[in-house]
Design a protein around this motif. Structure first.
Motif, PDB file in Angstrom:
ATOM      1  N   ALA A  20      69.655   1.574  97.535  1.00 53.03           N
ATOM      2  CA  ALA A  20      70.734   2.375  98.056  1.00 53.03           C
ATOM      3  C   ALA A  20      70.611   2.340  99.513  1.00 53.03           C
ATOM      4  CB  ALA A  20      70.419   3.830  97.817  1.00 53.03           C
ATOM      5  N   ARG A  26      77.465   2.655  99.474  1.00 59.72           N
ATOM      6  CA  ARG A  26      76.824   4.052  99.406  1.00 59.72           C
ATOM      7  C   ARG A  26      76.113   4.533 100.887  1.00 59.72           C
ATOM      8  NH1 ARG A  26      72.561   5.322  95.100  1.00 59.72           N
ATOM      9  NH2 ARG A  26      73.222   7.464  96.024  1.00 59.72           N
ATOM     10  N   ASP A  29      77.168   8.235 101.366  1.00 57.86           N
ATOM     11  CA  ASP A  29      75.924   9.055 100.570  1.00 57.86           C
ATOM     12  C   ASP A  29      74.792   9.255 101.090  1.00 57.86           C
ATOM     13  OD1 ASP A  29      78.076   9.112  98.346  1.00 57.86           O
ATOM     14  OD2 ASP A  29      77.024   7.620  97.215  1.00 57.86           O
ATOM     15  N   ARG A  30      74.127   7.949 101.556  1.00 62.28           N
ATOM     16  CA  ARG A  30      72.903   7.927 102.304  1.00 62.28           C
ATOM     17  C   ARG A  30      72.927   8.826 103.509  1.00 62.28           C
ATOM     18  NH1 ARG A  30      69.882   7.682  99.096  1.00 62.28           N
ATOM     19  NH2 ARG A  30      68.100   7.455 100.607  1.00 62.28           N
ATOM     20  N   ALA A  32      75.026  11.404 103.844  1.00 66.74           N
ATOM     21  CA  ALA A  32      75.008  12.816 103.640  1.00 66.74           C
ATOM     22  C   ALA A  32      73.596  13.207 102.989  1.00 66.74           C
ATOM     23  CB  ALA A  32      75.934  13.179 102.243  1.00 66.74           C
ATOM     24  N   ALA A  33      72.602  12.315 102.507  1.00 66.74           N
ATOM     25  CA  ALA A  33      71.521  12.734 102.000  1.00 66.74           C
ATOM     26  C   ALA A  33      70.426  12.960 103.055  1.00 66.74           C
ATOM     27  CB  ALA A  33      70.757  11.737 101.165  1.00 66.74           C
ATOM     28  N   ASP A 128      65.467  11.369 101.448  1.00 71.41           N
ATOM     29  CA  ASP A 128      66.479  11.893 100.729  1.00 71.41           C
ATOM     30  C   ASP A 128      66.064  13.151  99.877  1.00 71.41           C
ATOM     31  OD1 ASP A 128      64.837  10.596  98.968  1.00 71.41           O
ATOM     32  OD2 ASP A 128      66.220   9.115  98.110  1.00 71.41           O
ATOM     33  N   ASN A 161      71.352  17.516  88.395  1.00 73.18           N
ATOM     34  CA  ASN A 161      72.611  16.463  87.924  1.00 73.18           C
ATOM     35  C   ASN A 161      73.011  16.940  86.513  1.00 73.18           C
ATOM     36  OD1 ASN A 161      74.183  14.382  87.399  1.00 73.18           O
ATOM     37  ND2 ASN A 161      72.646  13.170  86.726  1.00 73.18           N
ATOM     38  N   ASP A 273      69.890  12.248  95.048  1.00 73.27           N
ATOM     39  CA  ASP A 273      70.180  11.180  94.099  1.00 73.27           C
ATOM     40  C   ASP A 273      70.451  11.433  92.738  1.00 73.27           C
ATOM     41  OD1 ASP A 273      71.197   8.351  93.726  1.00 73.27           O
ATOM     42  OD2 ASP A 273      69.954   7.865  95.064  1.00 73.27           O
ATOM     43  N   ASP A 274      71.044  10.514  91.974  1.00 68.32           N
ATOM     44  CA  ASP A 274      71.163  10.791  90.595  1.00 68.32           C
ATOM     45  C   ASP A 274      70.488   9.465  89.726  1.00 68.32           C
ATOM     46  OD1 ASP A 274      73.248   9.178  90.756  1.00 68.32           O
ATOM     47  OD2 ASP A 274      74.528  10.402  89.963  1.00 68.32           O
ATOM     48  N   ARG A 275      69.945   8.721  90.408  1.00 69.89           N
ATOM     49  CA  ARG A 275      69.599   7.409  89.747  1.00 69.89           C
ATOM     50  C   ARG A 275      68.578   7.572  88.615  1.00 69.89           C
ATOM     51  NH1 ARG A 275      67.282   6.683  94.958  1.00 69.89           N
ATOM     52  NH2 ARG A 275      65.018   5.650  95.098  1.00 69.89           N
TER      53      ARG A 275
END
Length: 287
Positions: A20, A26, A29-30, A32-33, A128, A161, A273-275
Motif C-alpha cells: 500500500a 491508495r 487512503d495512506r 488519511a491513515a 496506520d 470492517n 486498513d482492511d486487507r
C-alpha cells in the motif's frame, strides 16, 4: 509522564506496487491513515474543548496530565506529511537516507537512544495504527508495575470492517508453533498471568504472535535493551525488516504478552486498513 511517540512512515508510488505504501491509487487512503493515527494521540493527550449547553458556548476542557511529543521518521521526501498538518499537530519529521524503507523502524531505535533521558515512555508505531482508548497508556503502566519491567504488553491489532467475517477482526493470530517457540526461546518465562486491572479479571498470555507493529517501553526498559549485545543489530530474520524492526529486538530482550481470550479487548490498537479482514480464507471453529 513525558511520552515520545515515533511513527515509521513511507510513501512513494511505484509502477508495479507490492505494498500500500507504494500504490499510487491508495495515496489518499495512506495519507488519511497516518494523519488519523497521529490525531488519535493528540486527541487523547492534548487539549480538549467543552460545550457549555446552558451558555451556548465552548470553553477549554480538561487535558491529560501526560505530554506527548510526536516524531515521524521517514526516508527523504518520500512521505505524506504536509507542513500545515505538522504545524497543527505539533509533529517533527526526521528524514533519513535509506535504500530499503522497511528499515525505518531501526531508525526509531537510534532516535530513542539519542533522547533516552528526556522521556518516561518510548512508543514505536507503524503509520496506520490508531489508539481509541484514553486509558491506553494507563493500561501499559499498570501491566509494567504489576508484572515487572522484564515483561512487555503488546496490544492486539484489530480491523473494524463491516465487510469482514465479523465487525471486528483480530489480525495477529497465532504463528506456526515452531516460529512462535523460536521467538519465545530468547527469554524463558511463565506462559500466563492473571490480574485484576481496574477491578476486572484479566488474562495475559505469552504471545504466540508477538508482532503488533507497535511497542512501548519505559526508560528503564529502554536502557536495559540498550545494554544487550544485540542492541541495534538490525537483525531482519523475523518475516522481513519491517516486522523485525517492530518486534524481534523486543522479543530477544523481554517476554512479550498480549491480552487473551475474553480479555483480548483490554488493550487494542486499530489497523486503519482492511486487507487482513477481507482475506479470502476459510472460516473454521477455533481449535
Amino acid at each position: 509522564m513525558r511520552i515520545l511517540v515515533i511513527f515509521a512512515h513511507y510513501f512513494a508510488a511505484e509502477a508495479k506496487p507490492r505494498h500500500a505504501s507504494t500504490d499510487g491509487s491508495r495515496q489518499a487512503d495512506r495519507k488519511a491513515a497516518v494523519e488519523g493515527a497521529i490525531r488519535s494521540w493528540r486527541a487523547h493527550f492534548g487539549p480538549s474543548a467543552m460545550l457549555d449547553v446552558g451558555a451556548r458556548s465552548f470553553h477549554m476542557g480538561p487535558r491529560s496530565e501526560d505530554t506527548v511529543d510526536i516524531v515521524v521518521t521517514t526516508t527523504g521526501e518520500k512521505h505524506l506529511m504536509t507542513p500545515d498538518f505538522c504545524t497543527a499537530m505539533g509533529v517533527k519529521v526526521a528524514k533519513h537516507n535509506l535504500e530499503d524503507p522497511r528499515m525505518l523502524g531501526f531508525t526509531a531505535q537510534g532516535l530513542f537512544s539519542a533522547w533516552r533521558n528526556l522521556y518516561d515512555l518510548f512508543v514505536f508505531s507503524e503509520d496506520d495504527l490508531k489508539i481509541n482508548d484514553p486509558t491506553f497508556v494507563d493500561k501499559l503502566v499498570w501491566f509494567n508495575r504489576t508484572f515487572g519491567p522484564r515483561r512487555v504488553l503488546m496490544p492486539n491489532r484489530v480491523e473494524l470492517n463491516p465487510a469482514g467475517h465479523a465487525p471486528k477482526t483480530y489480525i495477529d493470530g497465532d504463528l506456526a508453533p515452531a516460529v512462535s517457540d523460536r521467538l519465545k526461546a530468547h527469554v524463558a518465562d511463565e506462559e500466563t498471568f492473571y490480574g485484576s486491572p481496574f477491578g476486572r479479571n484479566g488474562v495475559f498470555q505469552r504471545a504466540r504472535n508477538p508482532h503488533s507493529g507497535f511497542y512501548a517501553l519505559t526508560r528503564d526498559q529502554l536502557s536495559y535493551w540498550m545494554s544487550q549485545p544485540h542492541w541495534m543489530d538490525r537483525d531482519c530474520s523475523f518475516v522481513s525488516a519491517l516486522e523485525s524492526a517492530a518486534t524481534l529486538g523486543i522479543a530477544k530482550t523481554f517476554s512479550i504478552y498480549k491480552p487473551f481470550g475474553a480479555s483480548s479487548g483490554f488493550l487494542e490498537i486499530e489497523h486503519l486498513d482492511d486487507r487482513f479482514s477481507t482475506m479470502k480464507l476459510p472460516v473454521r471453529e477455533r481449535l
